[in-house]
Design a protein around this motif. Structure first.
Motif, PDB file in Angstrom:
ATOM      1  N   SER A 196     -34.689 -32.584   8.906  1.00 13.06           N
ATOM      2  CA  SER A 196     -33.520 -32.752   9.600  1.00 13.06           C
ATOM      3  C   SER A 196     -33.034 -33.934   9.156  1.00 13.06           C
ATOM      4  CB  SER A 196     -34.056 -32.683  10.922  1.00 13.06           C
ATOM      5  OG  SER A 196     -35.106 -34.207  11.080  1.00 13.06           O
ATOM      6  N   ASP A 197     -33.399 -34.527   7.846  1.00 12.46           N
ATOM      7  CA  ASP A 197     -32.748 -35.853   7.363  1.00 12.46           C
ATOM      8  C   ASP A 197     -31.975 -35.365   5.930  1.00 12.46           C
ATOM      9  OD1 ASP A 197     -32.430 -39.345   7.378  1.00 12.46           O
ATOM     10  OD2 ASP A 197     -32.533 -38.593   5.553  1.00 12.46           O
ATOM     11  N   PRO A 198     -30.279 -35.364   5.937  1.00  9.67           N
ATOM     12  CA  PRO A 198     -29.878 -34.524   5.280  1.00  9.67           C
ATOM     13  C   PRO A 198     -30.589 -35.530   3.606  1.00  9.67           C
ATOM     14  CG  PRO A 198     -28.235 -35.747   6.694  1.00  9.67           C
ATOM     15  CD  PRO A 198     -29.834 -36.590   6.768  1.00  9.67           C
ATOM     16  N   GLN A 199     -30.616 -37.240   3.348  1.00  9.31           N
ATOM     17  CA  GLN A 199     -31.222 -37.279   2.113  1.00  9.31           C
ATOM     18  C   GLN A 199     -32.431 -36.107   1.782  1.00  9.31           C
ATOM     19  OE1 GLN A 199     -29.718 -39.923   0.984  1.00  9.31           O
ATOM     20  NE2 GLN A 199     -28.611 -41.098   2.238  1.00  9.31           N
ATOM     21  N   ARG A 200     -33.513 -36.977   2.829  1.00  2.00           N
ATOM     22  CA  ARG A 200     -34.907 -35.936   2.185  1.00  2.00           C
ATOM     23  C   ARG A 200     -35.120 -34.186   1.966  1.00  2.00           C
ATOM     24  NH1 ARG A 200     -36.822 -39.370   7.017  1.00  2.00           N
ATOM     25  NH2 ARG A 200     -36.627 -37.113   8.177  1.00  2.00           N
ATOM     26  N   ARG A 201     -33.411 -33.942   2.768  1.00  3.66           N
ATOM     27  CA  ARG A 201     -33.140 -32.070   2.319  1.00  3.66           C
ATOM     28  C   ARG A 201     -32.622 -32.699   0.944  1.00  3.66           C
ATOM     29  NH1 ARG A 201     -30.319 -31.264   6.711  1.00  3.66           N
ATOM     30  NH2 ARG A 201     -29.096 -31.198   6.190  1.00  3.66           N
ATOM     31  N   ARG A 202     -32.114 -33.421   0.822  1.00  8.53           N
ATOM     32  CA  ARG A 202     -31.620 -33.660  -1.189  1.00  8.53           C
ATOM     33  C   ARG A 202     -32.980 -33.663  -2.066  1.00  8.53           C
ATOM     34  NH1 ARG A 202     -27.237 -35.599  -4.727  1.00  8.53           N
ATOM     35  NH2 ARG A 202     -28.396 -37.776  -4.322  1.00  8.53           N
ATOM     36  N   ILE A 203     -33.548 -34.623  -1.660  1.00  6.73           N
ATOM     37  CA  ILE A 203     -34.477 -34.918  -2.236  1.00  6.73           C
ATOM     38  C   ILE A 203     -35.099 -33.388  -2.324  1.00  6.73           C
ATOM     39  CG2 ILE A 203     -36.936 -35.487  -2.402  1.00  6.73           C
ATOM     40  CD1 ILE A 203     -35.627 -38.265  -1.634  1.00  6.73           C
ATOM     41  N   VAL A 204     -35.210 -32.523  -1.432  1.00  2.00           N
ATOM     42  CA  VAL A 204     -36.108 -31.520  -1.300  1.00  2.00           C
ATOM     43  C   VAL A 204     -35.286 -30.616  -2.380  1.00  2.00           C
ATOM     44  CG1 VAL A 204     -37.297 -29.185   0.379  1.00  2.00           C
ATOM     45  CG2 VAL A 204     -37.686 -31.648   0.846  1.00  2.00           C
ATOM     46  N   ALA A 205     -34.332 -30.431  -1.805  1.00  2.00           N
ATOM     47  CA  ALA A 205     -33.220 -29.520  -3.209  1.00  2.00           C
ATOM     48  C   ALA A 205     -33.049 -29.959  -4.685  1.00  2.00           C
ATOM     49  CB  ALA A 205     -31.879 -29.578  -2.054  1.00  2.00           C
ATOM     50  N   GLU A 206     -33.346 -31.189  -4.899  1.00  2.00           N
ATOM     51  CA  GLU A 206     -33.661 -31.743  -6.068  1.00  2.00           C
ATOM     52  C   GLU A 206     -35.008 -31.203  -6.298  1.00  2.00           C
ATOM     53  OE1 GLU A 206     -32.391 -34.880  -8.003  1.00  2.00           O
ATOM     54  OE2 GLU A 206     -30.319 -35.483  -6.222  1.00  2.00           O
ATOM     55  N   LEU A 207     -35.952 -31.121  -6.168  1.00  2.00           N
ATOM     56  CA  LEU A 207     -37.334 -30.865  -6.396  1.00  2.00           C
ATOM     57  C   LEU A 207     -37.658 -29.270  -6.810  1.00  2.00           C
ATOM     58  CD1 LEU A 207     -39.443 -33.227  -4.444  1.00  2.00           C
ATOM     59  CD2 LEU A 207     -39.461 -33.706  -6.796  1.00  2.00           C
TER      60      LEU A 207
ATOM     61  N   THR B 151     -36.278 -47.094   1.070  1.00  2.00           N
ATOM     62  CA  THR B 151     -36.337 -46.202   1.609  1.00  2.00           C
ATOM     63  C   THR B 151     -37.001 -44.999   1.218  1.00  2.00           C
ATOM     64  OG1 THR B 151     -34.222 -47.318   2.157  1.00  2.00           O
ATOM     65  CG2 THR B 151     -34.392 -44.925   2.683  1.00  2.00           C
ATOM     66  N   ARG B 152     -36.650 -44.812   0.291  1.00  2.00           N
ATOM     67  CA  ARG B 152     -36.627 -44.175  -0.953  1.00  2.00           C
ATOM     68  C   ARG B 152     -38.199 -43.631  -1.069  1.00  2.00           C
ATOM     69  NH1 ARG B 152     -34.080 -43.895  -5.822  1.00  2.00           N
ATOM     70  NH2 ARG B 152     -34.305 -45.815  -6.257  1.00  2.00           N
ATOM     71  N   THR B 153     -39.406 -44.753  -0.720  1.00  2.00           N
ATOM     72  CA  THR B 153     -40.350 -44.318  -0.583  1.00  2.00           C
ATOM     73  C   THR B 153     -40.555 -43.694   0.553  1.00  2.00           C
ATOM     74  OG1 THR B 153     -40.481 -46.194  -2.157  1.00  2.00           O
ATOM     75  CG2 THR B 153     -42.684 -46.614   0.092  1.00  2.00           C
ATOM     76  N   HIS B 154     -40.036 -44.090   2.039  1.00  2.00           N
ATOM     77  CA  HIS B 154     -40.505 -44.469   3.141  1.00  2.00           C
ATOM     78  C   HIS B 154     -39.889 -42.480   3.135  1.00  2.00           C
ATOM     79  CE1 HIS B 154     -39.555 -43.134   8.074  1.00  2.00           C
ATOM     80  NE2 HIS B 154     -38.282 -43.412   7.197  1.00  2.00           N
ATOM     81  N   HIS B 155     -39.133 -41.854   2.079  1.00  2.00           N
ATOM     82  CA  HIS B 155     -38.451 -39.963   2.630  1.00  2.00           C
ATOM     83  C   HIS B 155     -39.568 -40.142   2.122  1.00  2.00           C
ATOM     84  CE1 HIS B 155     -35.247 -40.610   4.904  1.00  2.00           C
ATOM     85  NE2 HIS B 155     -33.770 -41.502   3.552  1.00  2.00           N
ATOM     86  N   PHE B 156     -40.486 -40.527   0.823  1.00  2.00           N
ATOM     87  CA  PHE B 156     -41.501 -40.017   0.123  1.00  2.00           C
ATOM     88  C   PHE B 156     -42.410 -39.651   0.803  1.00  2.00           C
ATOM     89  CE2 PHE B 156     -38.424 -39.762  -3.571  1.00  2.00           C
ATOM     90  CZ  PHE B 156     -38.806 -38.814  -4.418  1.00  2.00           C
ATOM     91  N   ARG B 157     -42.854 -41.131   1.340  1.00  2.00           N
ATOM     92  CA  ARG B 157     -44.122 -40.285   2.421  1.00  2.00           C
ATOM     93  C   ARG B 157     -43.925 -39.640   3.464  1.00  2.00           C
ATOM     94  NH1 ARG B 157     -45.337 -46.113   4.810  1.00  2.00           N
ATOM     95  NH2 ARG B 157     -43.579 -45.671   5.448  1.00  2.00           N
ATOM     96  N   VAL B 158     -42.689 -39.436   3.916  1.00  2.00           N
ATOM     97  CA  VAL B 158     -42.036 -38.405   5.473  1.00  2.00           C
ATOM     98  C   VAL B 158     -42.894 -37.326   4.917  1.00  2.00           C
ATOM     99  CG1 VAL B 158     -40.827 -37.311   6.733  1.00  2.00           C
ATOM    100  CG2 VAL B 158     -40.981 -40.686   6.775  1.00  2.00           C
TER     101      VAL B 158
END
Lengths: 102, 102
Positions: A21-32, A52-59
């Motif tokens: 649900s978080d746009p940043q994380r969704r973007r990371i997933v899309a790039e992956l 912040t990036r560390t946090h998102h990757f942990r989530v």
DNA sequence: TAAATGATACGACGATCATCGAACTTTGTG
DNA sequence: CACAAAGTTCGATGATCGTCGTATCATTTA
């Protein structure tokens, strides 16, 4: 040596949906999803801070979306597409379809 | 007379995923998907308080997942399945498949 | 008109969240 | 060894969240 992550059967839908649900994380997933080879964390979402990036990757990792392992000074990431597809068929596809990688 | 809700084109993926990330709301959506006729809000999720239920329905409505209208003293709800399916194909199906109505 | 029904509004509460900066650790390299 | 590169850890901050109780509103019915 992979970092701790939930087994396929333990991947929780609430955690997955919340992670996506978080746009940043969704973007990371899309790039992956779009990248063939695993990439270090630092090459994603350059607009946000390291912490912040560390946090998102942990989530993402604790939700079961991403697998991570250390490689030198970098930490590599891979989308657990097979596991997610097996547990929640069609979910990742539908989300990725609506998430531009740019 | 329908209550305010986003148009199909304005339904935001982050809002949808966030709305669906809560188990109570997912249960409501699953019950709505399983019921043929619209039902009043009070007939859903009897374990939680009225005010909490009102909150959840507002989140669902503002996310675009649910349409609501008044009918006497009740407020009826309908899942906007056509709109969600059109905007994010496969998303609702995959979530509902993993969300028991019980 | 008065009572009952179904839902909302308004705080309030503890919890969690996304984000940041600064300090620290780990690993590789000169 | 000293330095650089890549991430992590640790508060901290302001925002949002889920939940609740109480008061209130709108509508139907006796």
């Amino acid at each position: 040596m992979t970092l701790e992550r939930p087994d396929r059967d333990e991947i929780d839908l609430s955690a997955v949906l919340h992670a996506l649900s978080d746009p940043q994380r969704r973007r990371i997933v899309a790039e992956l999803a779009a990248s063939e080879v695993p990439r270090p964390c630092g090459s994603f979402a350059p607009a946000i801070t390291k912490s912040t990036r560390t946090h998102h990757f942990r989530v993402l990792r604790e939700a079961g979306l991403v697998e991570q392992w250390k490689e030198g000074t970098s930490k590599m990431s891979r989308l657990r597409r097979d596991d997610i597809d097996a547990r929640y068929p069609g979910l990742l596809d539908s989300v990725l379809e609506s998430t531009p990688v740019g």
